[in-house]
Design an enzyme around this catalytic site. Structure first.
Site, short mmCIF file in Angstrom:
data_model
loop_
_atom_site.label_atom_id
_atom_site.label_comp_id
_atom_site.label_asym_id
_atom_site.label_seq_id
_atom_site.Cartn_x
_atom_site.Cartn_y
_atom_site.Cartn_z
N LYS B 76 0.80 -1.19 -0.12
CA LYS B 76 -0.19 -0.08 -0.14
C LYS B 76 0.97 1.40 -0.11
O LYS B 76 1.93 1.30 0.61
CB LYS B 76 -0.82 0.04 1.26
CG LYS B 76 -2.03 1.16 1.29
CD LYS B 76 -2.83 0.87 2.41
CE LYS B 76 -3.81 2.07 2.48
NZ LYS B 76 -4.61 1.88 3.85
N SER B 171 -9.42 1.73 3.48
CA SER B 171 -8.74 2.43 2.37
C SER B 171 -7.62 1.68 1.91
O SER B 171 -7.27 2.33 0.74
CB SER B 171 -7.98 3.50 3.14
OG SER B 171 -7.36 2.99 4.34
N SER B 195 -9.74 -0.62 7.69
CA SER B 195 -9.25 -0.25 6.31
C SER B 195 -8.38 -1.54 5.69
O SER B 195 -8.20 -1.39 4.48
CB SER B 195 -8.11 0.74 6.22
OG SER B 195 -8.92 1.88 6.65
#
Lengths: 553, 386
Positions: B76, B171, B195
């Site tokens: 990420k 997210s 997330s």
């Protein structure tokens, strides 16, 4: 809290009475005017020159507290592994954490915790076995993360005391002992430095200092004037230097002092206080505080009131001026520091059995290893050498002077009190005159000891010794004995020569002899002086007096 | 080959059925083919191929580093990666190149994993849709599945350009999508308030939120320091356990990791839940819960019961306050963590610089999106004493 300055400060009495009271006379003319006019008078009078007061003023007492930031003497910073050095090339000691790169985390430096514990023990504090870290937020270019990590809720130590000494010159150099309470000691980060380049409308930021460990020592407002504050700071400096936890050099920013100053009348509640910043030396500390006390006294005496504000000390003019604070009172939005667990320190009873010694801080072990503190040192000197307390105070107060004294004492049989006289009056006097440190003295302890030995042995008179001392000061490289020989300063050993000179003087001064026989003993000194002049000061004055007395009476 | 689990493909590598470089090439090809998903911010093609080459040399010598050697992974874009742009999907850090690796990234690389690229996310991990990003939203690969398209009765040729796409959740949407779309075998996400788990559920992959303090946060650009953890997204539970085994453990650079030594474990092949007690929180059956979700939830509880586990109803009485508390704590920490973004040392700096204050304000206005700015303002409000 009650001010602990019970009674009038001994050092201040004289100071307090000679102030500016011109405005009081003006005030009596404007009695019928509104308070607004009185304030105008105040502004007007602040530009007037000082004049002596004729009638008795109301007694205003200063109330002074201090916030002292001491840079921890360590190899690395408080939360990162960057080095700590003064005057390194800009931005050469900045780790990723110091530059606040996102994703970096603080790691507590054990040495800094030990330093804080040592300092807290030396100041008789209660150590909080559990203390916490917080974030204090404000935006400034030299604070990369936008917050400072400090200990606001629960600092590492509280409730201590510092005992310091004042040398009261008005009372025959009497040493007065005072105490100031330590509110707390906390660990926190230092900020970077900004240099404002106005010509290019830019500010240059150096982050070398950002993140260096600080111990903030908060002293309660138990002091009453600049002299007390300066003495307290000096004693703290000596303690920190003895512990090795801070080098205490104010010029290099290792010790920074902010003063909280207010005035009030004894028995009345405390006045509004101002904070005085930008004090860069111990000398300026006393001046800044005394100026501020006087300024506040003047304002209040003329009916004005004190603003709770931050003021900056300008050493050139000797005044404090308000710092432009656009945001008014700052709200620092304190928040617990989530990246650091509570700081736990142990003692022998609570330390876990299989703890890694590298990972724990043990208060009892640190206490055992504490070095000799200044007040213990002073008592020891008095006891060991039989010198007076005020001399011991001076020895410890001057960097290197105690070591100098001890070296001399070791090499000479002269009495310590005599050594003290030479070291404090003669040597220190000359050093101060030429603005030199003890370490820069042209006369080494060995030379001094040699001179004293010559004096003890009766090889020179005390006046001759003073001459030798002056020669040694010039630092030509000759030893005391060599100077004595070269300048022919040795005491005359031959009694017959002495008797001869005395007889000659007596014979040529029959009028004086008659005066002496008539009862005027003082004239004898004139004859002694004449003999000494003949012998170029090489005679033992005691012997000369004896011989003259024999011959005249 | 790309549809295998991590465990299976690792075995294939060791057996020589496929080589690391071949595997890497195939993943890169697939990334190019699925570009419309917008799962990747940066594709590290050259670095991946180099790492695959080195892995290949190790395989040929028989000196493999472990279960992750030669395995394509994605990270990420809020994890710091040395010399590789790390943006957090924000203008503020666009072009920011960190000089160090996050600890968990370093551990993966030390095990020989091959880094395919940095994945898309909600800006600064604030969001649950992966839609608030400067690189455009991440699209759920399942929106392009045959089942979904049949349901929508759409022409397959149009789908790639049409505006009818599905979100990935967030997210860590990019990480979930990258694993779900078979472009890698595991990816790192982050989890503060769901997330990692949220997008995992949306994309049909396994999302593990490790216990706080188990994995190091050093190098993870923080949202809420007291709640963030690196998350693991894989296509099977065994894979998640494998990756957890590599990443867990105390890190001296992160003072919030537990100091006790971490012992990696492996899941037994036959899962026996007879000694497991499963709690079903009564408060989670909240009004507005969709019938479909309730049905699946009930089905899961029944599965456990049938397998011999004890399934009981429990109460989490403060549930109603949890979201409010979360908001206060989260925004307060966000306000604090975002204070460092002033354009001075790194990242975006505004050209409007008549004074330091103005420069700060315009940099932060230009660098942050509405969501971030909103949270900063709320957080500062909560932190004010008065």
């Amino acid at each position: 809290m009650a001010a602990s300055s019970a009674g009038v400060c001994t050092a201040c009495t004289i100071f307090r009475l000679s102030g500016r009271y011109w405005f009081s006379r003006t005030f009596s003319y404007n009695n019928n005017f509104s308070s607004r006019n009185v304030q105008t008078t105040t502004l007007h009078c602040q530009s007037q020159p000082q004049t002596k007061r004729k009638t008795d003023p109301r007694k205003w007492v200063g109330v002074v507290g201090l916030e002292i930031h001491a840079q921890i003497h360590s190899n690395a910073k408080l939360f990162s592994e960057s080095g700590v050095h003064f005057a390194a090339p800009p931005n050469s000691l900045v780790s990723y954490f110091d530059a606040s790169l996102p994703g970096t985390l603080p790691v507590l430096n054990r040495r800094c915790v030990e330093a804080a514990v040592m300092t807290s023990l030396a100041l008789n504090c209660t150590i909080n076995k559990k203390s916490l870290f917080d974030r204090k937020h404000y935006f400034y270019a030299d604070l990369p993360a936008g917050y400072q990590i400090t200990q606001q809720r629960l600092p590492i130590a509280v409730a201590g005391s510092l005992t310091y000494n004042l040398l009261v010159r008005q009372k025959w150099n009497q040493v007065v002992t005072k105490t100031v309470r330590i509110k707390q000691i906390q660990l926190e980060q230092d900020s970077g430095k900004s240099l404002h380049d106005d010509t290019r409308s830019q500010t240059l930021i150096d982050l070398n200092r950002a993140g260096v460990g600080l111990m903030e020592v908060v002293m309660e407002p138990d002091m009453c004037c600049g002299e007390e504050a300066a003495a307290a700071v000096r004693e703290l400096q000596l303690i920190l230097q003895a512990l090795g936890t801070c080098q205490g050099n104010m010029a290099e920013g290792q010790l920074r002092v902010d003063a909280n100053v207010s005035v009030h009348q004894p028995g009345e509640p405390l006045g509004v206080r101002t904070e005085v910043k930008n004090i860069n030396s111990a000398r300026f500390l006393a001046r800044a505080i005394d100026y501020e006390i006087q300024r506040q006294t003047d304002v209040l005496e003329s009916g004005g009131w004190i603003l709770n504000e931050t003021r900056s000390f300008d050493y050139k003019s000797g005044r404090t001026t308000p710092m432009r604070d656009k945001e008014g009172l700052q709200d620092y939005r304190f928040m617990p520091e989530p990246n650091l667990p509570p700081l736990i320190v142990y003692d022998n009873k609570t330390v876990p059995a299989h703890a890694d010694p590298q990972q724990v801080v043990n208060i009892d072990q640190i206490r055992e290893r504490l070095p000799e503190l200044p007040n213990v040192r002073r008592s020891r000197l008095v006891e060991q050498y039989g010198i007076l307390p005020e001399h011991s105070f001076t020895l410890v107060n001057e960097d290197g002077l105690m070591e100098y004294f001890v070296s001399v004492a070791r090499e000479t049989k002269a009495e310590p009190r005599k050594i003290i006289g030479w070291i404090i009056k003669d040597l220190l006097g000359l050093l101060k005159q030429h603005s030199l440190n003890v370490s820069q003295s042209p006369i080494s302890p060995m030379s001094m000891a040699e001179l004293l030995n010559l004096l003890e042995a009766g090889t020179v008179s005390s006046s001759a010794a003073k001459q030798v001392f002056q020669e040694l000061w010039k630092g030509a490289g000759s030893s005391a004995s060599q100077i004595v020989q070269k300048l022919d300063l040795g005491l005359l050993q031959d009694r017959s020569t002495l008797e001869q000179i005395c007889r000659t003087v007596i014979d040529s001064h029959q009028e004086e002899v008659r005066a002496i026989r008539g009862g005027n003993k003082k004239v004898l000194n004139k004859l002694i002086g004449l003999v000494q002049r003949e012998l170029k000061g090489r005679a033992d004055p005691v012997q000369v007096k004896t011989i003259l007395e024999e011959k005249t009476l | 080959m790309l549809g295998l689990t991590l465990r299976e493909v690792s075995l294939a590598l060791r057996e020589g059925k496929v080589s690391p470089t071949e595997l890497c090439q195939r993943c890169l090809h697939f990334i190019r083919k699925t570009k419309f998903l917008n799962a990747y911010v940066t594709v590290t093609e050259e670095i991946a191929l180099k790492q695959a080459e080195q892995a290949e040399k190790r395989f040929l010598k028989g000196e493999t580093l472990g279960p992750l050697d030669g395995i394509p992974i994605a990270v990420k874009d809020n994890f710091s990666t040395a010399s590789i742009q790390t943006t957090c999907a924000s203008q503020m850090l666009k072009g920011y190149i960190p000089p160090f690796n996050a600890t968990v990234v370093q551990k993966l690389l030390d095990q020989g994993a091959v880094l395919m690229g940095k994945t898309n996310l909600d800006e600064f991990a604030m969001g649950s849709g992966s839609t608030d990003t400067i690189f455009g939203p991440v699209r759920n690969p399942w929106g392009y599945s045959r089942q979904y398209q049949e349901r929508c009765a759409q022409n397959p040729e149009d789908t790639k350009d049409s505006s009818d796409w599905l979100i990935t959740g967030g997210s860590s949407g990019g990480s979930a999508a990258s694993v779900a779309s078979l472009t890698c075998f595991a990816s790192l996400g982050s989890d503060t308030g769901g997330s990692t788990r949220n997008p995992a559920a949306y994309c049909g992959v396994v999302g593990l939120k490790p216990t706080y303090g188990l994995l190091s946060r050093h190098g993870l650009i923080p949202l809420v320091n007291s709640m963030d953890v690196p998350g693991i997204l894989t296509r099977s539970v065994h894979d998640a356990a494998t990756v957890l085994g590599v990443l867990g453990g105390h890190d001296p650079k992160d003072s919030t990791t537990v100091p006790e030594p971490f012992k990696p474990f492996s899941l037994p092949d036959e899962i026996d839940v007879r000694n497991v007690c499963v709690g079903i929180p009564r408060e989670y059956h909240a009004p507005g819960l969709s019938k479909e979700i309730l049905a699946h939830w009930t089905k899961a509880a029944e599965l456990f019961e049938k397998a011999g586990a004890r399934v009981v109803e429990v109460s989490l009485p403060h549930t109603q306050h949890s979201i409010v508390c979360y908001h206060v704590l989260c925004t307060a920490e966000v306000a604090s963590n975002m204070a460092r973004f002033d354009g001075l040392e790194y990242g975006h700096r505004s050209t409007i610089d008549s004074s330091t204050e103005v420069m700060y304000a315009s940099t932060r206005h230009e660098g942050f999106n509405d969501v971030v700015r909103g949270r900063i303002l709320s957080g500062n409000y909560f932190l004010l004493k008065q």
